[in-house]
Each structure stands twice: as C-alpha cells, then as structure tokens.
Design an enzyme around this catalytic site. Structure first.
Site, short mmCIF file in Angstrom:
data_model
loop_
_atom_site.label_atom_id
_atom_site.label_comp_id
_atom_site.label_asym_id
_atom_site.label_seq_id
_atom_site.Cartn_x
_atom_site.Cartn_y
_atom_site.Cartn_z
N GLY A 1 -8.71 16.49 45.56
CA GLY A 1 -7.91 15.72 45.02
C GLY A 1 -8.30 14.42 44.23
O GLY A 1 -7.69 13.78 43.47
N CYS B 1 19.41 34.58 41.52
CA CYS B 1 19.15 34.99 40.04
C CYS B 1 19.86 36.03 39.41
O CYS B 1 20.39 36.92 40.04
CB CYS B 1 17.57 35.60 40.02
N CYS C 1 17.62 39.59 38.85
CA CYS C 1 17.22 40.38 40.04
C CYS C 1 17.88 40.18 41.32
O CYS C 1 17.65 40.96 42.34
CB CYS C 1 15.51 40.06 40.00
N CYS D 1 15.29 33.87 37.15
CA CYS D 1 13.87 33.27 37.84
C CYS D 1 13.24 32.81 36.66
O CYS D 1 13.37 33.13 35.48
CB CYS D 1 13.18 34.78 38.49
N CYS E 1 10.65 38.19 38.76
CA CYS E 1 11.85 38.79 38.39
C CYS E 1 11.65 40.26 38.20
O CYS E 1 12.50 41.05 38.65
CB CYS E 1 12.48 37.98 37.24
#
Lengths: 240, 289
Positions: free
Chosen positions: B41, B250, B253, B275, B281
């Site tokens: 980080g 979605c 899909c 998506c 997808c």
C-alpha cells in the site's frame, strides 16, 4: 631482489582467486533476468515460498551461493551500492560484482542498497538503512547466504534446526521455514521489523541454488512449543 | 525499425528491446516493485519513462507490465472491464508487437492482466498478476495538494481527514456517496487509492490470490498488494461499507452477480444494463472467446 620473489612464490602457493570473467553471467540479458526476477518477485509476494535458480555453476569453492549471485546479476547495476560481509568478501567477489553489474561496493553499511551477509554477520548487525518514515523504501535489502534452507518439517529440532512460523501479507494462514541454528540472530532481528514497520529490512534468503524471501511485512514467530519470549533489544534502541 | 512477421503470423517490430523498455529501466522498476511488495500500500517513487502514448492512457501500467512480462506470459488487457475498447486494444497490440507475447481475452488463461478501472469478475488465481493503470495514486491528494504534506500524513498514519471526507458525504447525501476510487486500508497500515475501480470491486482486493501491482505514469509512483493481504474499505460502524447493487440482471447473459454498465439504446429513453466485464458476459453466454 629477483631471488626473493622467486623464493616467495615457490614456498607459498598463492590462494586461487577466480577472475571476474570466471563468475557466470546470465545466459542472455533479457529473458533470463526476467525469469529470475519473477522468481524473486514471487518469493517476495509469498514469503517463505521457494524458487530454484537456473544459472551456470559458480567458480569452484567460492563462499557465495548461486542464488545470491543470481539475485545480484538481476537487480544490480550502476545505480546500486553493495555491501559485502567479510566472510564473503573473498574469491574476487567484489571485482566480479563490479565487472558483471557495474555496482559500487561500499564499506559503510548504511549506504548499501543490497548487503551480502552470512548468519554470523547478524550477531552484531551492521547499521543497514531501514529507510525513513517518509521514504521507507530507501532501505537495504539483505541477501543472506545460508548453509541450509528448507520448508519446515516436524522433525526439525531433532536435526538441530529451528522452525520459524511466518504470517502476514502473502501468506494465507501461515508458512513454516526451517533454518539451522546459526540463523537465530538473523531471524530474531527480522522479527523486530514488525515493531518498526514501515521501516525495516527486506531479506532474500539463499542456500545453494534455492532462494526465498522475507519482506519486512512478515510476522515471524517461533512455533508454539518454545514460545517463551526471547529477550532481544533493537540495535537502534540499544544506542540510546 | 523493421516490421516482420513473427511465428504466429502476426506483425512484430524488431529493433526494440523485448517489451519496449531498456534493461536498466526494467531493473530500476523491478527494484521498486520489490519494495512496493514489501511495504503493501505504500507508494514507491520510480523514474517513470516516456512511453509512446500520452499520459493518462496507462503509461504507468504499461511500464510495470513491460518490466515483469516474459516471453512465456499470456497477456490480457481490459479497459473498464472490456477487452475490445480503444485503450485495451491498443495496449494489447503494443505488447504483441514489441514483445511478441501471446495475448488472450480469457481471464482464466491470462498470466498477466493489465487493467483500467476494473477487477475481472472471475476470481483470480495464484501466480496471476493484475496490473492497474492509476491516474492519481495519492488518496489524500484532493484533501491535501502538497506531496510533502501527504507523505508526512502517511508516515504519521494521520488518516482522520479521509474519514471526514466520507462523513461529509453522509452529512450531505445521507450515505457515503463515493462510488469509485473508494479508499482502502492495506494490512491495517497504509490508506491506498485502489485506482478508479467501482467500489463494487473493493471486496475483491481483500485476500485476493493474485499479486496486484499499481502503476501511475504521470505521477511516477507504483505500489502493490501482495496475495492474501487484508484490504479493508474505510467506513463507519453505523454506515458500513456497501457495494452497488442493481434491480436488473445483465440483459445479455442474465448474470445478477456482476457489475453492470447502463447502455443507452435510442433517443426515446430506451436503455439496457449489461456486464461491464465482456469476457465474463461471454463465458456466461457460452460464447467462449
């Protein structure tokens, strides 16, 4: 004058010192260094995991390990400064590092980007740089040449070895590292990294052609059977 | 520079070093990457190079990818989850040409994934590396413009202002309105900008099996989250962190567990949700790429 030199050379065989070019180079600069770097990166990301470096053999009877030499070839160049422990500073190593990488050899520990050390160096640890609060990344990376290095096994203590339990970033639960007892001082010192985080020493452990890494983020403990806290003072605090 | 046909019949440039960057630059970035991994980080400064594309197009991510990429790697590049948008296509073609590496659109088949603003829906696995393109690496930058000052704030772990910013959201909107580049705390120490990924992806940062590297080219900073690292999104006890959710699935899909993009379909107010991760997808629809 002439006679004296003749006499010296005949009575005492000078120790064999490999020439810099006898130390192996990378197979080629681009892909070989990339493969070795990914092994180091992988070990640093998952502390305590092992990699076997693929490198041409070192000159006979040198004190260095092939893995430590490989790390130098991959990471050192004109911009880096290397400190070498007395025990390793033989076999023409300093000349070989300069020849192969162009790195500068320094005698002051705090100036080193990389320090080549052996376990006994850590008995009285030189004052390597741990970075600053603002720039903790400006710290020394230790490259340790060990006699043995293994993943922890249950019969470690029977063989005179100690297991060290690692946890923290890069480790799902814990990982165990088995080192011989000469590494005690080194590991006690690395265990202190946690208290000074984000300052600390990152370490690449090598033995023969295998290497692993312990970054400063790793928590180090001795396994539970001898969990008694060992008194050990931080070298920086000792001075106060 | 000569253009030649490579083994796969594609076009590759000879005359460039493998993966464009010279070896000394790669070594400098590699040393910085090891420090970034060791201090999860924390933003490590590096000597960013000029890349053959403008800042803001992923030059930071590209420099990291170039430094880690090997001849046997399989590269995937996504932009907002999609493999087929301008940024993704041009970066993928770039590495095909200067490194000759195999590329893919399949998340599972890739060993290195460079991403702009998404984490793939399919869980990543060990030894995969995800490289993020980062515009502004400093999460405190909008609060404190001085780099000197933010460095000190990180050193002192002085992150109260970050919570004040989130609190102001609550005071104004009744909830935390930050939806992307949502700040996280890595391994209980550094507050980090996860790049402008939607906060939907923040939970994927936590204990991910893959190594995640972040590169900011203009700002010349890189940082990392090693695998299996605790990453916590900042929040309050009475306003816990929440991800986006949708009422619909979605439209292509039918997935209800993925991040959805709203697509305007006409000028009559027609719209659909699909998506954002195109590979996910397609996998869901059985159209394996």
């Amino acid at each position: 004058m002439h006679d004296i030199t003749m006499e010296l050379s005949s009575s005492e065989q000078p120790p064999y010192v490999p020439k810099p070019h006898q130390w192996p180079a990378l197979k080629e600069a681009v892909h070989h260094s990339q493969q070795l770097f990914r092994q180091v990166l992988n070990s640093m990301s998952e502390p305590g995991t092992f990699a076997e470096v693929d490198l041409a053999p070192l000159p006979k009877d040198v004190a260095m390990s092939p893995a430590a030499w490989a790390v130098l070839l991959v990471l050192c160049d004109l911009d880096t400064r290397v400190w070498i422990a007395d025990e390793l500073n033989r076999d023409g190593l300093a000349e070989a590092i300069a020849f192969h990488t162009g790195a500068r050899i320094v005698s002051r520990a705090e100036e080193a980007d990389f320090a080549l050390v052996v376990p006994s160096t850590c008995q009285a640890m030189p004052r390597f740089s741990e970075g600053s609060d603002i720039y903790p990344d400006r710290s020394t990376t230790l490259i340790v040449v060990l006699a043995s290095l293994a993943e922890g096994r249950s019969d470690a203590s029977r063989r005179g070895n100690t297991c060290w339990q690692l946890s923290g970033p890069g480790i799902l639960n814990q990982r165990v590292l088995e080192l011989d007892d000469t590494a005690e001082a080194l590991m006690q010192r690395l265990a202190l990294n946690r208290a000074s985080f984000p300052l600390g020493l990152d370490t690449i452990l090598t033995s023969g052609s295998s290497l692993t890494a312990i970054p400063r983020s790793t928590r180090i403990q001795k396994p539970l059977e001898d969990a008694s806290p060992t008194p050990f003072t931080h070298p920086a605090k000792e001075r106060v | 520079m000569t253009l030649r046909v490579d083994d796969q019949g594609g076009l590759a440039y000879s005359g460039y070093n493998f993966a464009y960057l010279d070896e000394q630059t790669k070594r400098m970035i590699r040393r910085a990457l090891l420090k970034a991994v060791a201090i999860p980080g924390y933003q490590v400064p590096f000597g960013g190079r000029e890349m053959p594309m403008p800042y803001g197009w992923g030059t930071g991510g590209m420099q990291l990818t170039a430094s880690i990429l090997g001849a046997d790697d399989v590269l995937k590049v996504i932009d907002q989850g999609a493999d087929d948008t301008t940024n993704a296509v041009s970066i993928r073609t770039f590495f095909e040409r200067v490194a000759g590496v195999e590329t893919t659109t399949s998340t599972a088949a890739a060993s290195v994934i460079q991403t702009r603003h998404r984490i793939p829906e399919l869980p990543l696995s060990r030894h995969q590396i995800l490289v993020f393109q980062v515009p502004i690496p400093e999460p405190l930058r909008f609060i404190e413009p001085s780099e000197e000052e933010t460095r000190v704030m990180h050193a002192l772990e002085e992150y109260g202002v970050m919570h004040v910013k989130l609190y102001e959201d609550i005071a104004r909107h009744g909830h935390i309105a930050t939806t992307y580049a949502y700040p996280v705390k890595v391994d209980e120490r550094y507050v980090m900008d996860p790049s402008p990924i939607p906060k939907f992806d923040n939970p994927k940062l936590d204990m991910n099996e893959a190594l995640m590297l972040f590169g900011a080219g203009r700002e010349k900073r890189l940082y990392a989250i090693p695998p299996y690292t605790q990453v916590k999104s900042l929040d309050f006890e009475d306003h816990p962190f929440e991800i986006q959710s949708w009422d619909e699935a979605c439209a292509l899909c039918g997935a209800s567990d993925s991040y959805l993009d709203e697509v305007i379909t006409d000028d009559q107010g027609g719209r659909m949700f699909v998506c954002s991760d195109t590979d996910y997808c397609q996998q869901c629809r059985g159209e394996v790429a």
